[in-house]
Structures are given as C-alpha cells and as structure tokens.
Scaffold this motif. Structure first.
Motif, short mmCIF file in Angstrom:
data_model
loop_
_atom_site.label_atom_id
_atom_site.label_comp_id
_atom_site.label_asym_id
_atom_site.label_seq_id
_atom_site.Cartn_x
_atom_site.Cartn_y
_atom_site.Cartn_z
N VAL A 94 0.86 -1.18 0.00
CA VAL A 94 0.00 0.00 0.00
C VAL A 94 0.89 1.23 0.00
N ASP A 95 0.63 2.15 -0.90
CA ASP A 95 1.46 3.35 -1.04
C ASP A 95 1.08 4.37 0.02
N VAL A 96 1.63 4.18 1.21
CA VAL A 96 1.33 5.06 2.33
C VAL A 96 2.51 5.05 3.29
N THR A 97 2.70 6.15 3.99
CA THR A 97 3.80 6.26 4.95
C THR A 97 3.25 6.16 6.36
N LEU A 98 3.72 5.17 7.10
CA LEU A 98 3.27 5.03 8.49
C LEU A 98 3.89 6.13 9.35
N PRO A 99 3.13 6.63 10.36
CA PRO A 99 3.66 7.69 11.22
C PRO A 99 4.79 7.21 12.13
N ALA A 100 4.88 5.89 12.35
CA ALA A 100 5.94 5.31 13.17
C ALA A 100 6.09 3.86 12.77
N SER A 101 7.20 3.25 13.17
CA SER A 101 7.46 1.86 12.83
C SER A 101 6.86 0.94 13.87
N GLY A 102 6.10 -0.05 13.41
CA GLY A 102 5.54 -1.04 14.32
C GLY A 102 4.52 -0.50 15.28
N PRO A 103 3.53 0.28 14.83
CA PRO A 103 2.52 0.78 15.74
C PRO A 103 1.61 -0.34 16.23
N THR A 104 0.93 -0.10 17.35
CA THR A 104 -0.11 -1.02 17.82
C THR A 104 -1.39 -0.72 17.05
N VAL A 105 -2.06 -1.78 16.61
CA VAL A 105 -3.19 -1.65 15.71
C VAL A 105 -4.46 -2.17 16.38
N VAL A 106 -5.56 -1.41 16.29
CA VAL A 106 -6.85 -1.90 16.76
C VAL A 106 -7.93 -1.44 15.78
N ARG A 107 -8.79 -2.38 15.40
CA ARG A 107 -9.86 -2.06 14.46
C ARG A 107 -10.97 -1.33 15.19
N ILE A 108 -11.39 -0.18 14.64
CA ILE A 108 -12.40 0.66 15.27
C ILE A 108 -13.78 0.38 14.69
N SER A 109 -13.84 0.18 13.40
CA SER A 109 -15.11 -0.06 12.72
C SER A 109 -14.83 -0.86 11.45
N GLU A 110 -15.86 -1.07 10.65
CA GLU A 110 -15.71 -1.83 9.43
C GLU A 110 -14.62 -1.27 8.53
N GLY A 111 -14.45 0.07 8.52
CA GLY A 111 -13.52 0.66 7.58
C GLY A 111 -12.36 1.41 8.19
N LEU A 112 -12.24 1.42 9.53
CA LEU A 112 -11.20 2.24 10.17
C LEU A 112 -10.39 1.44 11.17
N VAL A 113 -9.08 1.72 11.20
CA VAL A 113 -8.17 1.12 12.16
C VAL A 113 -7.39 2.23 12.85
N LEU A 114 -7.25 2.13 14.17
CA LEU A 114 -6.47 3.11 14.92
C LEU A 114 -5.04 2.62 15.07
N LEU A 115 -4.07 3.50 14.75
CA LEU A 115 -2.65 3.23 14.92
C LEU A 115 -2.13 4.09 16.06
N THR A 116 -1.46 3.47 17.03
CA THR A 116 -0.90 4.24 18.14
C THR A 116 0.54 3.84 18.40
N GLY A 117 1.37 4.83 18.69
CA GLY A 117 2.74 4.58 19.11
C GLY A 117 3.59 3.87 18.08
N GLY A 118 4.50 3.03 18.57
CA GLY A 118 5.51 2.41 17.72
C GLY A 118 6.85 3.06 17.99
N LEU A 119 7.78 2.94 17.07
CA LEU A 119 9.09 3.56 17.21
C LEU A 119 9.21 4.74 16.26
N SER A 120 9.68 5.85 16.79
CA SER A 120 9.85 7.06 15.99
C SER A 120 11.16 6.98 15.21
N SER A 121 11.51 8.07 14.55
CA SER A 121 12.79 8.13 13.84
C SER A 121 13.87 8.82 14.66
#
Length: 376
Positions: free
Chosen positions: A231-258
């Motif tokens: 997928v042509d997209v840039t993640l805000p951090a490496s290895g974020p924690t992922v949780v599905r919020i609804s049928e079409g949305l996923v929340l990304l939190t934390g991970g490792l910064s640069s």
C-alpha cells in the motif's frame, strides 16, 4: 531476561479464590468483596482505575481470547523458568469469576495465535502445531500441521471463513511466508509470500481480504487472486499497535519514531495517534498520546474509547511503563488515567462488558500483579 509465571498468585485472597475455583478483584488497599462478581456490577470507587484480578496466573507468550459466550480462553506461553513452552489452558468466566482448566493443547505453544472461527471454535497456530478448541466440550483437537513452523506471527479470519496466517519468525529468521487455513477440510495451503520479512505483524480484516501492518509498511492481501500488494502510504511510526475501530477504520498508536537517542542506536517510542482507512489505505493523524510508547496494548471499549496500557519508552526497553490512557477516536484527544499496579509490555488486553478491560501478563520477571481489570 524478563519472563512471567504461569502460577496462581500466592497471597491469601488468591488462595481463597482458588479454593472455590474463582477469581477475586482486589483494590489497591487490599480489600476484596467476595460477594461482588469480579468483573460485573458497579465499582466501589469512582473514576477509571485498575484493580488486581487474583487467582489467574499468566505468562509471556500466552494468548487471551474472548469466546462467543463472553468467557476468556487463556492458552500456553512460556513456563516460569523460561525453559520451554506450555500445553496448559484455562477458561475464565468474567460474570461469575470462575476459573476452570480445560484440555491441554496437543503440543506446547507460545507466541502463537488464537483466532475465533465462524462457528465459535478457536484455531491455535504456533510452532509446528495447529489445533482447534471447541468451547462446548473444552477440548483441543489437532488439525493439519502448519506448512511453515512460526512464532510471533499474526492471523485473521477472512470473509470467506478461512484464516490467513502470515509473517513472524521461522527457524531463526523473520518470515516472508503466508498460508491459509480452511476449516472445512482442517488443512493449510500455501498463500502468496509477503514482499519482505514481517516481524511482529498485525493483520486486520478489510473487505474480503486483509491488511498487514509490519515495521514501516502496509500490505493488502486479496484472496481472490491470492496476492499481497504494497500500500502506497507512509506510516507515522514503525511497528505501531493496531486496533480495528469499525468496518472501515483502524487506529494506529505509538511504535518507534525516527528519533535516535544515543550512540548505541536507541530509538525513542512514538506518541502519535492516527487513523488508517481500510478502503483507501490512507492515514490521517489524529493527535498524540500522553506518553510515547511501543509494545503496548490498545483495546476498543464498549463506549468507543480506546484504552492504551503499558509498553516501553524506547527500542532498548530501558523503561517499561505502568501508565495508561484513554483515547477518544472522534477527536484524537488522550486522557491519562490511573497507572496499572504492574509495569507491562508485550502483554495482552481484551475488552469486557460494562466498558471494562482485562489486562494479562507482564514482561517483568517479578510480576507481582499478573492480571488486572480496568474499571470505570
């Protein structure tokens, strides 16, 4: 190395609970109400907080799964001496607090996956073994072996009732392989490989396929033509924690910064909160957590808020966190809540009824509080 114990908590309240095959909630003041169901009813103190769940021992590498009747299945993990994996499993009834052992897994498992199937059974995949747990009989039945032995992977139920298993580590290397389990024949078949190795991947169902989030990339799996596509997209951090919020949305939190903190290459954790649109693959930054973290949990509660717990503050895991916060997905606002009794990372969390959540495990060798419940 920090590890967990798979034993009943050896304090008086836990011993009393074990005598009756039940778990007991104990407040920070040590008081317990044996007439109060452990994770139901009204809390005795106002405000969001964590209370100890006594009578349940958990360990590193276990799985925690909510079954269709609301009970919780806890399977496997590492033994207390970190010398091997476990076959043990227990079933916890949050409404009554009862704890009961169930049949053993056919082989020891740790860092495995546990996926609820369309019929309510649970598929366990770890190492070179796979088994299906039947909640009606409390029995594990061995099924066809995985095609690739793996740990630390991810698995997700697809719309066609099959299970996609991908990534993780296999035979000392991070894996690019994937496979699909077909419950109608209880066998695995080879799936298309990933574009690159996938350590600590997260899989979420998306339409008839799935999205895999690992490191700094996202791949989309299409079961129709059996392909993974970047997928042509840039993640805000490496290895974020992922949780599905609804049928079409996923929340990304934390991970490792640069941000590199020192000459040894320690990388600071990220505090970013973002939404991933499963349809378009686009990412929108929502806000920031109160504390940067990775290897934490993110749990969607009944009221739509997301509970964030624990994690580590940097890549060298110099500081494991006991802090927790609630994230409002509608505006990205994060609110700090009372700390957990135990600092935790690489642990497990599941949503419970009444806006509560069960928190299980800790990467600390001195886990005095193996399990807690978040109450409000």
């Amino acid at each position: 190395m920090r590890r967990l114990k798979f034993t009943v908590v050896l304090i008086a309240a836990a011993i009393a609970a074990a005598a009756f095959g039940a778990a007991v909630l104990v407040g920070r003041d040590g008081g317990a109400d044996p007439t109060h169901p452990p994770v139901s009813g009204s809390p005795t103190h106002a405000g969001p907080r964590f209370v100890d769940l006594l009578g349940i021992g958990v360990n590193l590498g276990h799985s925690v799964t909510v079954l269709s009747d609301g009970s919780i299945l806890i399977v496997g993990g590492r033994n207390k001496d970190d010398t091997g994996d476990l076959v043990n499993a227990i079933r916890f009834e949050p409404a009554s607090g009862s704890i009961s052992p169930v049949g053993d897994v056919p082989a020891p498992v740790a860092f495995h996956t546990a996926t609820v199937l369309g019929d309510g059974n649970v598929l366990i995949v770890g190492g070179d073994v796979a088994a299906v747990f039947d909640p009606s009989t409390n029995v594990f039945t061995k099924v066809g072996d995985p095609l690739v032995p793996r740990k630390g992977h991810s698995a997700v139920l697809l719309a066609n009732s099959t299970v996609l298993v991908a990534g993780g580590s296999s035979l000392g290397r991070f894996a690019t392989s994937a496979e699909v389990y077909d419950p109608s024949v209880r066998q695995f078949r080879t799936a298309a490989p990933l574009s690159a190795p996938a350590p600590r991947p997260s899989l979420v169902a998306a339409g008839d396929g799935a999205l895999l989030v690992t490191g700094d990339r996202i791949e989309r799996y299409s079961p129709g033509n059996d392909t993974f596509t970047l997928v042509d997209v840039t993640l805000p951090a490496s290895g974020p924690t992922v949780v599905r919020i609804s049928e079409g949305l996923v929340l990304l939190t934390g991970g490792l910064s640069s941000e590199v903190l020192d000459r040894s290459g320690t990388v600071r954790a990220s505090d970013l909160v973002a939404l991933l649109d499963l349809t378009t693959g686009s990412i929108r930054t929502l806000g920031k957590m109160t504390t940067p973290r990775f290897l934490h949990t993110a749990t969607l509660l009944e009221d739509g808020l997301v509970l964030i717990t624990g994690g580590d503050s940097d890549s060298h895991r110099d500081e494991t966190l006991a802090s927790a916060e609630l994230v409002d997905v509608s505006n990205g606002h994060a609110t700090r809540v009372e700390d957990m009794a135990q600092a935790r990372s690489a642990h497990q969390a599941v949503a419970l009824s009444g806006g509560r959540a069960g928190i299980f495990g800790s990467a600390s060798v001195s886990a005095e509080h193996p399990a807690e419940v978040f109450v409000r």
